[in-house]
Motif scaffolding. Sequence first.
Motif, mmCIF file in Angstrom:
data_model
loop_
_atom_site.group_PDB
_atom_site.id
_atom_site.type_symbol
_atom_site.label_atom_id
_atom_site.label_comp_id
_atom_site.label_asym_id
_atom_site.label_seq_id
_atom_site.Cartn_x
_atom_site.Cartn_y
_atom_site.Cartn_z
ATOM 1 N N SER A 100 -0.626 -10.845 5.753
ATOM 2 C CA SER A 100 -1.346 -11.670 5.180
ATOM 3 C C SER A 100 -0.491 -12.398 3.956
ATOM 4 N N ARG A 101 -0.852 -13.483 3.459
ATOM 5 C CA ARG A 101 -0.053 -14.433 2.318
ATOM 6 C C ARG A 101 -0.225 -13.357 1.006
ATOM 7 N N CYS A 102 -1.137 -12.596 1.032
ATOM 8 C CA CYS A 102 -1.243 -11.768 -0.485
ATOM 9 C C CYS A 102 -0.361 -10.860 -0.485
ATOM 10 N N ALA A 103 0.487 -10.354 0.622
ATOM 11 C CA ALA A 103 1.286 -9.195 0.301
ATOM 12 C C ALA A 103 2.390 -9.601 -0.557
ATOM 13 N N SER A 104 2.899 -11.005 -0.689
ATOM 14 C CA SER A 104 3.860 -11.176 -1.518
ATOM 15 C C SER A 104 3.388 -11.330 -3.025
ATOM 16 N N THR A 105 2.243 -11.453 -3.300
ATOM 17 C CA THR A 105 1.576 -11.329 -4.515
ATOM 18 C C THR A 105 1.075 -10.101 -5.040
ATOM 19 N N LEU A 106 0.997 -9.068 -4.224
ATOM 20 C CA LEU A 106 0.237 -7.891 -4.595
ATOM 21 C C LEU A 106 1.226 -6.906 -5.594
ATOM 22 N N GLU A 107 0.315 -6.359 -6.674
ATOM 23 C CA GLU A 107 1.238 -5.495 -7.685
ATOM 24 C C GLU A 107 0.676 -4.245 -7.846
ATOM 25 N N HIS A 108 -0.830 -4.063 -7.528
ATOM 26 C CA HIS A 108 -1.346 -2.704 -7.611
ATOM 27 C C HIS A 108 -2.042 -2.504 -6.236
ATOM 28 N N LEU A 109 -1.641 -1.093 -5.876
ATOM 29 C CA LEU A 109 -2.410 -0.772 -4.522
ATOM 30 C C LEU A 109 -2.819 0.748 -4.743
ATOM 31 N N ASN A 110 -3.827 1.038 -4.404
ATOM 32 C CA ASN A 110 -4.522 2.361 -4.462
ATOM 33 C C ASN A 110 -4.804 3.045 -3.174
ATOM 34 N N ILE A 111 -4.472 3.643 -2.499
ATOM 35 C CA ILE A 111 -4.852 4.332 -1.020
ATOM 36 C C ILE A 111 -5.074 5.695 -1.258
ATOM 37 N N SER A 112 -5.298 6.339 -2.414
ATOM 38 C CA SER A 112 -5.417 7.717 -2.667
ATOM 39 C C SER A 112 -6.673 8.255 -1.674
ATOM 40 N N TYR A 113 -6.262 9.451 -1.116
ATOM 41 C CA TYR A 113 -7.220 10.174 -0.530
ATOM 42 C C TYR A 113 -7.833 9.172 0.799
ATOM 43 N N CYS A 114 -6.993 8.448 1.303
ATOM 44 C CA CYS A 114 -7.019 7.843 2.613
ATOM 45 C C CYS A 114 -6.299 8.259 3.543
ATOM 46 N N ASP B 230 -1.533 9.441 -3.178
ATOM 47 C CA ASP B 230 -1.515 10.906 -3.281
ATOM 48 C C ASP B 230 -2.579 11.251 -1.946
ATOM 49 N N ASN B 231 -2.202 12.597 -1.328
ATOM 50 C CA ASN B 231 -3.254 13.024 -0.160
ATOM 51 C C ASN B 231 -3.178 12.042 1.043
ATOM 52 N N THR B 232 -2.165 11.519 1.466
ATOM 53 C CA THR B 232 -1.981 10.655 2.347
ATOM 54 C C THR B 232 -0.907 11.310 3.498
ATOM 55 N N ARG B 233 -0.829 10.529 4.563
ATOM 56 C CA ARG B 233 0.114 11.172 5.516
ATOM 57 C C ARG B 233 1.556 10.487 5.325
ATOM 58 N N ILE B 234 1.830 9.776 4.282
ATOM 59 C CA ILE B 234 3.321 9.362 4.189
ATOM 60 C C ILE B 234 4.403 10.519 4.168
ATOM 61 N N SER B 235 5.628 10.016 4.425
ATOM 62 C CA SER B 235 6.461 10.864 4.428
ATOM 63 C C SER B 235 7.725 10.538 3.687
ATOM 64 N N ASP B 236 8.874 11.191 3.777
ATOM 65 C CA ASP B 236 9.946 10.881 2.951
ATOM 66 C C ASP B 236 10.614 9.504 3.379
ATOM 67 N N LEU B 237 10.178 8.936 4.427
ATOM 68 C CA LEU B 237 10.540 7.619 4.858
ATOM 69 C C LEU B 237 10.152 6.451 3.982
ATOM 70 N N VAL B 238 8.972 6.736 3.346
ATOM 71 C CA VAL B 238 8.340 5.721 2.539
ATOM 72 C C VAL B 238 9.290 5.965 1.186
ATOM 73 N N LEU B 239 9.572 7.047 0.536
ATOM 74 C CA LEU B 239 10.201 7.135 -0.516
ATOM 75 C C LEU B 239 11.540 6.569 -0.307
ATOM 76 N N THR B 240 12.223 6.809 0.842
ATOM 77 C CA THR B 240 13.574 6.113 1.177
ATOM 78 C C THR B 240 13.758 4.885 1.135
ATOM 79 N N GLU B 241 12.728 4.262 1.622
ATOM 80 C CA GLU B 241 12.503 2.553 2.186
ATOM 81 C C GLU B 241 12.222 1.975 0.419
#
Length: 707
Positions: A504-518, A542-553
């Motif tokens: 979506s167009r809002c991806a370029s304006t997004l500043e704060h995202l919270n998906i904890s416990y999803c 926090d408490n998601t399935r992300i891995s080291d790939l997200v931190l590296t990116e």
Amino acid sequence: MSGHMADDHNGAADVPTFGRARGEALRFHEPVKLKGRKRFLQNLQRISSSPSLARLGRIPSSGYRTGGKASMSCVSLASSSSTYGQSYGNSYSSQTSVGFSTAPTSVAATPVPDAHPFDFQSRIRIVGQPLSAQAATIPVTAPLPTELRSVAKEIPLTVAPEVTNLNEDYFSKPILDVVPERKRRTIDFWDEMPYEIRIQILHYLQPWEVVRCSAVSRSWHKMCFDGQLWVNVDTHEYYRDISSTSLVKIMTTAGPFVRDLNLRGCAQLRERWVSHGHAISNACRNLQNFSLEGCRIDRSSVHYFLLRNPRLVHINFCGVQAINNSAMKVIAQGCPLLKFLDVSWCNHVDAQGLHKVVQTCQKLKELKASETRGWNDKAFLLDLYKGNTLERLVIAHSDIDDEGLEVLLQGEDPEIDPLTDRAVVPPRKFRHLNLSRCHQLSDKGVKCLAHKVPQLAGLQVSNILSLTDDAFKYLFEDTPLLTHLDMEELEDITNSTLQCLARSRCASTLEHLNISYCENLGDTGMLPIIRRGQRLRSIDMDNTRISDLVLTEAAAQMRYRERSEPFGVPYWRDIDVVDLPPTRTVALHLTVYDCQNVTWTGIREIMCRNAESNRELIISLKCFYGYQDTVNEHMKRVKTGRLDSAQRLERKWAEYMIANEEAGVGGAGARRRRRRAREAAMVHADEEEGGPRAGRRRARSGGCVVM
């Protein structure tokens, strides 16, 4: 002889003046007659100081000791005297002796060899006259001791203007009037300073410091409680440091000047409202911003404040238990200019009281009513819809349902477009909408937000357990200004929602995202968000399935931001400067508590990229508690410019972690690590291939694992 003595006597009685002829002797008053020993010493002085003896060259008596100290018989109280031009009478009188007459010692015909116009050893000497070569040959006798000195009356004398400098001996008296030195006037800069400047200086002090200064004096007390200093009374930072008496004094004395009154947390005023409530409300009649958040106040005092301040624009009654629907009625009657109202956690306020405010206050833009009831009242919601003035609506933990949200957004029985199957209504002005913990909402109600809130910048829908991916399918496409998105604890959403957000167009304006416990979100959904969200400032995962790939990116995107965005880049970046360390700004905050697939390898990647030279943008990380102390120390060294120390810490920590893993290859923990590696591989395969692989698989949990 008698004529001369008469002339001398008459002249001694006259006071000397500046208008005498040149060469005329100074005349003095008749001296006091001495007796006994003092008279004898005076005669010795007169005899020894006679100029005739010195000029005739008399031989001193054989009884005198020459070359040694003078005896009492030849003691002189002054040096040898001389004449002022020509002589008067039949003697050389000592004309400069202060008040002592000199009897004649020789006749007028006494020869005077080499007479000079001025005596070199007189008690009053005129500076500037030439000295004679014979002056050194005139004998000088010893002066009289101090305890034997005779005292005469002090007679003020005046001297001619040509006398510019005086040289006095023991018996001379000052003849010039000494002008006393004028004392320098003491300047009190504070008292002589204009009152307005003093008030401006006191503006730089903290409020509790101004209250302390009021105890200096009465003038300071009056000045410190001047209304010009208390236009803005905000006590939430210093309410613990100031007494209730001082607060009451400020509000009653400076009341007409106060525009902003914030009494947040002032619990010490609980008893003062009963005794001074009317006085405070009578004094404060020009309020524009009024906050009683967390205060314990009686209802009558609140009503008096509201009735006496018709120009109120901002009212904050968050958590005040004394507020009820009657206070809302008073606000509706007396505050037509109201723009902000906060009645969150006021248990006695419901939609019926808020309805009165909405009907009267046509300029209301922000309404915060968390934990209130009655949000299914259609009449109230229709008035909100028709007014369409609200820009911020916070109704977290309220009882609104899907039908109520539809009425709020599109009214009752709207016109439906047959092609798009959408309600044809004017767009809403909402910029921030908080629907968190509204458990009666579902996908049907949230879908109504699509295409109706084009100016929406903040959306909070956390902890609504019934929401799925279908609720956000069309929402992100029509909100290009979205900057804050809170989807915490939405257990049923998957990576498809994040992928839709990334497209979506809002991806370029997004500043704060919270998906904890999803717990269903992982790398497949987060990697596109990291790549597209170039303005992201904080991500809670926090408490998601992300891995080291997200931190590296995320670490790699920081370098890309430095090249593409001009913010945070110092002006000397292109200059070869060795002494100045690069300024480092935290551009992204990551929270990865209890993420089972995040290991120390991903943490090390963040630390390594932060410690690189010539980096302006870095990442702040909150991770597993066993790693957090090392991460904090590393961040501290990076911010202070100690890059070598930070790199050494990162290297030593990596060696320690590798040594621990090698030590447990065949021992404790080996089976657990192999199982986690196998689970991570299967999760990655599921996300990439779109489904589970064939064959039997060990069951795995989607929650957090205690590391």
